[in-house]
Scaffold this motif. Structure first.
Motif, PDB file in Angstrom:
ATOM      1  N   GLY A  38       0.840  -1.196   0.000  1.00  0.00           N
ATOM      2  CA  GLY A  38       0.000   0.000   0.000  1.00  0.00           C
ATOM      3  C   GLY A  38       0.868   1.236   0.000  1.00  0.00           C
ATOM      4  O   GLY A  38       1.118   1.839  -1.032  1.00  0.00           O
ATOM      5  N   CYS A  39       1.383   1.584   1.183  1.00  0.00           N
ATOM      6  CA  CYS A  39       2.167   2.816   1.303  1.00  0.00           C
ATOM      7  C   CYS A  39       3.668   2.565   1.210  1.00  0.00           C
ATOM      8  O   CYS A  39       4.422   3.435   0.783  1.00  0.00           O
ATOM      9  N   CYS A  44      -0.018   2.120   6.384  1.00  0.00           N
ATOM     10  CA  CYS A  44      -1.378   1.657   6.051  1.00  0.00           C
ATOM     11  C   CYS A  44      -1.712   0.285   6.639  1.00  0.00           C
ATOM     12  O   CYS A  44      -2.860   0.011   6.968  1.00  0.00           O
ATOM     13  N   GLY A  45      -0.753  -0.608   6.715  1.00  0.00           N
ATOM     14  CA  GLY A  45      -0.979  -1.912   7.342  1.00  0.00           C
ATOM     15  C   GLY A  45      -1.435  -3.021   6.417  1.00  0.00           C
ATOM     16  O   GLY A  45      -1.643  -4.143   6.863  1.00  0.00           O
ATOM     17  N   CYS A  47       0.176  -4.657   4.393  1.00  0.00           N
ATOM     18  CA  CYS A  47       1.245  -5.649   4.212  1.00  0.00           C
ATOM     19  C   CYS A  47       1.479  -6.464   5.480  1.00  0.00           C
ATOM     20  O   CYS A  47       2.480  -7.175   5.577  1.00  0.00           O
ATOM     21  N   CYS A  59       6.460  -4.459   4.803  1.00  0.00           N
ATOM     22  CA  CYS A  59       7.119  -3.517   3.873  1.00  0.00           C
ATOM     23  C   CYS A  59       8.326  -2.851   4.511  1.00  0.00           C
ATOM     24  O   CYS A  59       9.157  -2.283   3.801  1.00  0.00           O
TER      25      CYS A  59
HETATM   26  S1  FES Z   1       2.471  -1.195   2.680  1.00  0.00           S
HETATM   27 FE1  FES Z   1       1.584   0.276   4.072  1.00  0.00          FE
HETATM   28  S2  FES Z   1       2.338  -0.374   6.015  1.00  0.00           S
HETATM   29 FE2  FES Z   1       3.297  -1.670   4.595  1.00  0.00          FE
END
Ligand code: FES
Ligand code: FES
Length: 161
Positions: A38-39, A44-45, A47, A59
């Motif tokens: 995501g980020c 964002c969480g 992953c 990530c």
């Molecule tokens: S991709 Fe967003 S916290 Fe890991």
């Protein structure tokens, strides 16, 4: 440098020629694609995986630092019953009953809920809220996410021990 780590109960090797970011090691190296990007900066969480039972952003985790670690992903949650039928984890069942919109954030919420149930058989409302709100959902599905967490707790309580 080479070492072994355990992914969903299976020993895997990591060498310095492999991806170091755990998310890409899992996805590109092992073809285990439940955790999503995501980020990329630990916010964002989506992953989220469990490392030694602790919900962790893959990530920002480094495979090179995880010698001997036990890693759990979405793919390791369901199991086969004695007759070979696939049995979903209570958290998977709960989200099946409470579907999200695009679902991109779903793997992260599922793994956070799995951590919650592993740590607390009967989480308090505060513990449930903290876990259900730790990851982002760009579709704003937080009401559904809270319902799914509460349902997962209920299913876990009802499950035969
Ligand atoms: S991709 Fe967003 S916290 Fe890991
Ligand atoms: S359902 Fe779309 S990001 Fe959460």
């Amino acid at each position: 440098m080479t070492h072994e780590l355990i992914v969903n109960g299976t020993p895997q090797s990591w060498s310095e020629n492999d991806e170091d970011v755990l998310l890409w090691y899992l996805r590109d190296g092992l073809g285990i694609s439940g955790a999503r990007f995501g980020c990329g900066i630990g916010i964002c969480g989506c992953c989220t995986v469990l490392i030694g039972g602790k919900a962790t952003h893959s990530c920002t985790a480094r495979a090179s630092m995880l010698a001997g670690a036990e890693i759990s992903t979405l793919e390791g949650l369901a199991h086969k019953s004695a007759d070979g039928t696939e049995v979903l984890h209570p958290v998977q069942q709960a989200f099946l009953e409470n579907p999200l919109q695009c679902g991109w954030c779903l793997p992260g919420h599922i793994m956070s809920a799995v951590e919650l149930l592993q740590q607390h058989a009967s989480p308090s409302p505060e513990q449930l809220e903290a876990s259900a709100s730790r990851n982002l959902c760009r579709c704003g599905g937080y009401g559904t996410i809270r319902k799914a967490f509460a349902r997962a707790v209920q299913l876990r309580r009802e499950a035969p021990q």
